[in-house]
Write an enzyme that holds these catalytic residues in place. Structure first.
Site, PDB file in Angstrom:
ATOM      1  N   VAL A   1       0.961  -1.208   0.132  1.00  0.00           N
ATOM      2  CA  VAL A   1       0.025   0.038  -0.027  1.00  0.00           C
ATOM      3  C   VAL A   1       0.811   1.331   0.018  1.00  0.00           C
ATOM      4  O   VAL A   1       0.710   2.188  -0.964  1.00  0.00           O
ATOM      5  CB  VAL A   1      -1.215  -0.003   1.131  1.00  0.00           C
ATOM      6  CG1 VAL A   1      -1.579   1.129   1.640  1.00  0.00           C
ATOM      7  CG2 VAL A   1      -2.040  -1.182   0.962  1.00  0.00           C
TER       8      VAL A   1
ATOM      9  N   THR B   1      -5.532  -0.591   7.708  1.00  0.00           N
ATOM     10  CA  THR B   1      -6.973  -1.222   8.137  1.00  0.00           C
ATOM     11  C   THR B   1      -6.831  -1.372   9.318  1.00  0.00           C
ATOM     12  O   THR B   1      -6.205  -2.167   9.979  1.00  0.00           O
ATOM     13  CB  THR B   1      -7.191  -2.382   7.076  1.00  0.00           C
ATOM     14  OG1 THR B   1      -7.335  -2.126   5.801  1.00  0.00           O
ATOM     15  CG2 THR B   1      -8.664  -2.856   7.630  1.00  0.00           C
TER      16      THR B   1
ATOM     17  N   PHE C   1      -8.391   0.816  -0.840  1.00  0.00           N
ATOM     18  CA  PHE C   1      -9.408  -0.303  -1.498  1.00  0.00           C
ATOM     19  C   PHE C   1      -8.438  -0.931  -2.546  1.00  0.00           C
ATOM     20  O   PHE C   1      -9.004  -1.922  -3.396  1.00  0.00           O
ATOM     21  CB  PHE C   1     -10.775   0.255  -2.179  1.00  0.00           C
ATOM     22  CG  PHE C   1     -11.431   0.702  -0.864  1.00  0.00           C
ATOM     23  CD1 PHE C   1     -12.441  -0.223   0.049  1.00  0.00           C
ATOM     24  CD2 PHE C   1     -11.630   2.144  -0.807  1.00  0.00           C
ATOM     25  CE1 PHE C   1     -13.131   0.512   1.066  1.00  0.00           C
ATOM     26  CE2 PHE C   1     -12.369   2.785   0.168  1.00  0.00           C
ATOM     27  CZ  PHE C   1     -13.207   1.903   1.102  1.00  0.00           C
ATOM     28  N   LEU C   2      -7.113  -0.663  -2.874  1.00  0.00           N
ATOM     29  CA  LEU C   2      -6.420  -1.332  -3.997  1.00  0.00           C
ATOM     30  C   LEU C   2      -6.377  -2.660  -3.876  1.00  0.00           C
ATOM     31  O   LEU C   2      -6.391  -3.180  -2.770  1.00  0.00           O
ATOM     32  CB  LEU C   2      -5.114  -0.531  -4.077  1.00  0.00           C
ATOM     33  CG  LEU C   2      -4.017  -0.660  -3.152  1.00  0.00           C
ATOM     34  CD1 LEU C   2      -3.502  -2.109  -3.251  1.00  0.00           C
ATOM     35  CD2 LEU C   2      -3.007   0.271  -3.168  1.00  0.00           C
ATOM     36  N   ARG C   3      -6.418  -3.476  -4.967  1.00  0.00           N
ATOM     37  CA  ARG C   3      -6.105  -4.818  -5.078  1.00  0.00           C
ATOM     38  C   ARG C   3      -4.704  -4.986  -5.692  1.00  0.00           C
ATOM     39  O   ARG C   3      -4.194  -4.427  -6.481  1.00  0.00           O
ATOM     40  CB  ARG C   3      -7.056  -5.346  -6.075  1.00  0.00           C
ATOM     41  CG  ARG C   3      -8.461  -5.179  -5.690  1.00  0.00           C
ATOM     42  CD  ARG C   3      -9.504  -5.527  -6.897  1.00  0.00           C
ATOM     43  NE  ARG C   3      -9.224  -4.548  -7.874  1.00  0.00           N
ATOM     44  CZ  ARG C   3      -9.963  -4.442  -9.063  1.00  0.00           C
ATOM     45  NH1 ARG C   3     -10.789  -5.307  -9.242  1.00  0.00           N
ATOM     46  NH2 ARG C   3      -9.676  -3.480  -9.915  1.00  0.00           N
TER      47      ARG C   3
ATOM     48  N   CYS D   1      -5.770  -9.677   3.608  1.00  0.00           N
ATOM     49  CA  CYS D   1      -7.076  -8.537   4.094  1.00  0.00           C
ATOM     50  C   CYS D   1      -8.242  -9.576   4.611  1.00  0.00           C
ATOM     51  O   CYS D   1      -8.810  -9.153   5.502  1.00  0.00           O
ATOM     52  CB  CYS D   1      -7.211  -7.694   3.072  1.00  0.00           C
ATOM     53  SG  CYS D   1      -6.067  -6.411   2.696  1.00  0.00           S
TER      54      CYS D   1
ATOM     55  N   LYS E   1      -3.910 -15.241  -5.288  1.00  0.00           N
ATOM     56  CA  LYS E   1      -4.617 -14.739  -6.578  1.00  0.00           C
ATOM     57  C   LYS E   1      -3.505 -14.734  -7.665  1.00  0.00           C
ATOM     58  O   LYS E   1      -2.637 -14.398  -7.312  1.00  0.00           O
ATOM     59  CB  LYS E   1      -5.769 -13.633  -6.205  1.00  0.00           C
ATOM     60  CG  LYS E   1      -5.072 -12.385  -5.882  1.00  0.00           C
ATOM     61  CD  LYS E   1      -6.093 -11.413  -6.201  1.00  0.00           C
ATOM     62  CE  LYS E   1      -5.179 -10.151  -6.012  1.00  0.00           C
ATOM     63  NZ  LYS E   1      -6.093  -8.853  -6.022  1.00  0.00           N
TER      64      LYS E   1
HETATM   65  N1  LIG Z   1      -1.906  -5.340   0.499  1.00  0.00           N
HETATM   66  C1  LIG Z   1      -3.258  -4.879   0.175  1.00  0.00           C
HETATM   67  O1  LIG Z   1      -3.765  -5.477  -0.910  1.00  0.00           O
HETATM   68  C2  LIG Z   1      -4.056  -4.101   0.852  1.00  0.00           C
HETATM   69  C3  LIG Z   1      -5.353  -3.508   0.456  1.00  0.00           C
HETATM   70  C4  LIG Z   1      -5.922  -2.431   1.490  1.00  0.00           C
HETATM   71  C5  LIG Z   1      -5.547  -2.140   2.507  1.00  0.00           C
HETATM   72  N2  LIG Z   1      -4.525  -2.786   2.978  1.00  0.00           N
HETATM   73  C6  LIG Z   1      -4.091  -2.479   4.411  1.00  0.00           C
HETATM   74  O2  LIG Z   1      -2.944  -1.544   4.311  1.00  0.00           O
HETATM   75  C7  LIG Z   1      -2.027  -1.908   5.383  1.00  0.00           C
HETATM   76  C8  LIG Z   1      -0.501  -2.110   5.027  1.00  0.00           C
HETATM   77  O3  LIG Z   1      -0.656  -3.123   4.214  1.00  0.00           O
HETATM   78  P1  LIG Z   1       0.470  -3.969   3.276  1.00  0.00           P
HETATM   79  O4  LIG Z   1       0.011  -4.957   2.385  1.00  0.00           O
HETATM   80  O5  LIG Z   1       0.980  -2.663   2.522  1.00  0.00           O
HETATM   81  O6  LIG Z   1       1.621  -4.128   4.459  1.00  0.00           O
HETATM   82  P2  LIG Z   1       3.219  -4.665   4.326  1.00  0.00           P
HETATM   83  O7  LIG Z   1       3.059  -5.547   5.559  1.00  0.00           O
HETATM   84  O8  LIG Z   1       3.266  -5.214   3.040  1.00  0.00           O
HETATM   85  O9  LIG Z   1       3.802  -3.241   4.576  1.00  0.00           O
HETATM   86  C9  LIG Z   1       4.318  -2.634   5.784  1.00  0.00           C
HETATM   87  C10 LIG Z   1       5.371  -1.823   5.835  1.00  0.00           C
HETATM   88  O10 LIG Z   1       5.463  -1.205   6.705  1.00  0.00           O
HETATM   89  C11 LIG Z   1       6.654  -1.179   7.294  1.00  0.00           C
HETATM   90  N3  LIG Z   1       6.860  -0.887   8.923  1.00  0.00           N
HETATM   91  C12 LIG Z   1       6.410  -1.529   9.801  1.00  0.00           C
HETATM   92  N4  LIG Z   1       6.344  -0.610  10.990  1.00  0.00           N
HETATM   93  C13 LIG Z   1       6.998   0.589  10.480  1.00  0.00           C
HETATM   94  C14 LIG Z   1       7.223   1.732  11.214  1.00  0.00           C
HETATM   95  N5  LIG Z   1       7.240   1.855  12.794  1.00  0.00           N
HETATM   96  N6  LIG Z   1       7.845   2.846  10.501  1.00  0.00           N
HETATM   97  C15 LIG Z   1       7.913   2.613   9.026  1.00  0.00           C
HETATM   98  N7  LIG Z   1       7.724   1.682   8.569  1.00  0.00           N
HETATM   99  C16 LIG Z   1       6.980   0.352   9.123  1.00  0.00           C
HETATM  100  C17 LIG Z   1       6.999  -2.543   7.254  1.00  0.00           C
HETATM  101  O11 LIG Z   1       8.534  -2.718   7.204  1.00  0.00           O
HETATM  102  C18 LIG Z   1       6.517  -2.810   5.891  1.00  0.00           C
HETATM  103  O12 LIG Z   1       7.581  -2.689   4.705  1.00  0.00           O
HETATM  104  C19 LIG Z   1      -2.601  -2.727   6.368  1.00  0.00           C
HETATM  105  O13 LIG Z   1      -3.518  -2.472   7.195  1.00  0.00           O
HETATM  106  C20 LIG Z   1      -3.518  -3.658   5.097  1.00  0.00           C
HETATM  107  O14 LIG Z   1      -4.472  -4.351   6.000  1.00  0.00           O
HETATM  108  C21 LIG Z   1      -3.703  -3.849   2.393  1.00  0.00           C
END
Ligand SMILES: NC(=O)c1ccc[n+]([C@@H]2O[C@H](COP(=O)([O-])OP(=O)(O)OC[C@H]3O[C@@H](n4cnc5c(N)ncnc54)[C@H](O)[C@@H]3O)[C@@H](O)[C@H]2O)c1
Length: 441
Positions: free
Chosen positions: A11, A121, A154-156, A273, A333
């Site tokens: 994200v 989230t 909401f990105l996929r 998610c 997926k």
């Molecule tokens: N992946 C998806 O498709 C998606 C879609 C919508 C929403 N979300 C939500 O978005 C959020 C992020 O998801 P993601 O998939 O990108 O997570 P991710 O685990 O891929 O990335 C999280 C990043 O944050 C970094 N991080 C952790 N603690 C930190 C801090 N204190 N300071 C700086 N960096 C820090 C981690 O090292 C990691 O690189 C989650 O809450 C997820 O539920 C994800």
């Protein structure tokens, strides 16, 4: 505007890159120095189509940089996005330790008037919780005015750039002034005023209060998971009564009140998610003494759907111990290398625990977590299927639709194909001598 993005996972990196491409000055703050090094040199540490090219392009403008130093990222930021992970925690609620750590690290450097945007989230109430964490972590005597806005994402994965640039809606929750500031940041997306924009299909802007915005994200994912579980339940009934789900579900989906998307059976939903968000919604209900019976059933149907693959293998092969099963597709997926809560991994774990040998092939996943070290990775589908008793298609990557069944038959010991996604050509497989088991047909 000057933006700081805290957390550069799927994200955060997409958000940072797209906002910089749209003209903002963006700094990504990340705790993992190796990731910062990769991003700084234009490499994306995960698979996302189109992102490496866009990142490289944007890096040349000088508007995007990455750092491990909070001061560097936050000193001049007008808006700070929290995009850190919220993985599954205990009791169904997500683990918010990354959000807590992020709040602590940014608090000392916030400018007067800054808006903290929560894109991670998080359960209802987390916006208020983040506000208090920030206040507590600010140095004594320093108390800049700031606001917290919820802006669920909401990105996929697999279509993340398009989802960012052409969203159906942008949801903002918080006080009006702060939300207006964040809406301003998104103005080019809202107006579709960029090269390739679609001004006739502008996204909706939904401005609401903090808890509503937080709940919208969970409710949206829970609804999508419900739709898939419904498709899977109808698919199971089709198998029992002799109907064909490939006929049934599109007929249901052609009703505009229902719609065709997310109405296909498979081996169960997964990913980073759906599972954690549905669990979080159930757990939130329980905090208020509300039992979400519908959502609990959605999870139950999903577990049964994953287990159904094992049952189909047992029905045909009887004993699985000592058999070799080849899995095609490992990511949850197509279009991503994300293995979080992937049904294919659970199927692999169960097969190993039943004494089967497992091999696998995925177009982008080349390494499995340590606990699945016993899975032999093939270089292509035929290599994975070498000496296999059965092939299970778990993820519908496009290249699997081009499988050469005669070549597959030559390398396999057995002749069973389980098509967990109904994407293979059943007639061609049967003509090549296979026993073919689809899903819901
Ligand atoms: N992946 C998806 O498709 C998606 C879609 C919508 C929403 N979300 C939500 O978005 C959020 C992020 O998801 P993601 O998939 O990108 O997570 P991710 O685990 O891929 O990335 C999280 C990043 O944050 C970094 N991080 C952790 N603690 C930190 C801090 N204190 N300071 C700086 N960096 C820090 C981690 O090292 C990691 O690189 C989650 O809450 C997820 O539920 C994800």
């Amino acid at each position: 505007m000057r933006i700081a993005i805290v957390g550069t996972g799927y994200v955060g990196t997409v958000t940072a890159t797209c906002l910089a491409w749209l003209g903002h000055e963006v700094t990504g703050l990340e705790v993992d120095p190796q990731r910062v090094g990769q991003l700084q040199s234009g490499q994306v540490p995960f698979y996302e189509p189109g992102l490496p090219e866009l990142l490289t392009d944007v890096m040349t403008t000088g508007r995007l940089s990455f750092t491990c130093e909070p001061r560097e990222a936050l000193g001049a930021a007008d808006i700070v996005f929290l995009c850190v992970g919220t993985p599954p925690g205990t009791g169904g609620l997500p683990n918010l330790s990354q959000v807590e750590a992020a709040a602590h690290s940014v608090a000392p450097y916030l400018r007067e008037g800054v808006v903290i945007v929560n894109k991670s989230t998080v359960p209802v109430g987390a916006g208020n919780w983040v506000r208090t964490l920030l206040e507590e972590a600010m140095p004594r005597g320093v108390r800049p005015e700031f606001a917290v806005v919820s802006n669920p994402e909401f990105l996929r994965e697999g279509s993340a750039i398009d989802d960012f640039l052409y969203p159906d809606r942008i949801v903002l929750g918080g006080d009006d002034v702060a939300c207006a500031k964040v809406a301003g940041l998104y103005s080019r997306v809202l107006l579709q005023d960029f090269d390739g924009g679609r001004p006739t299909e502008r996204p909706k802007l939904i401005v609401t209060d903090l808890p509503s915005a937080e709940l919208i994200k969970y409710a949206a994912n829970a609804f999508l998971a419900t739709k898939i579980s419904f498709a899977n339940e109808i698919s199971s009934l089709c198998e029992l009564v002799g109907a064909d789900v490939v006929q049934v579900l599109p007929a249901i989906g052609s009703d505009t009140r229902i719609g065709p998307l997310f109405l296909r059976p498979g081996v169960g939903w997964g990913g980073s998610c759906f599972g954690k968000d549905v669990s979080a919604l159930i757990a939130t209900g329980l905090e208020y003494g509300y039992s979400s019976s519908l959502l609990r059933a959605v999870v139950e149907v999903n577990q049964a759907q994953r287990a159904a693959v094992l049952r189909k293998l047992q029905t045909s092969l009887k004993v699985l111990k000592g058999r070799r099963i080849a899995l095609l597709g490992l990511a949850f997926k197509p279009g991503t290398d994300d293995l979080r809560d992937s049904p294919a991994l659970e199927i692999a774990e169960r097969l190993l625990s039943l004494g089967a040998f497992v091999s696998a092939y995925d177009p982008v996943v080349k390494q499995l977590p340590d606990h699945l070290a016993a899975v032999r990775m093939g270089v292509d589908p035929y290599d994975a299927a070498e000496a296999a008793d059965a092939v299970v298609l778990a993820t519908e990557w496009g290249e699997f639709t081009l499988l050469d069944f005669r070549q597959l038959a030559m390398v396999m010991t057995g002749s069973l194909i389980i098509d967990g996604r109904n994407v293979l050509d059943c007639d061609a497989a049967v003509a090549a001598g296979f026993e073919f088991v689809g899903t819901g047909r």
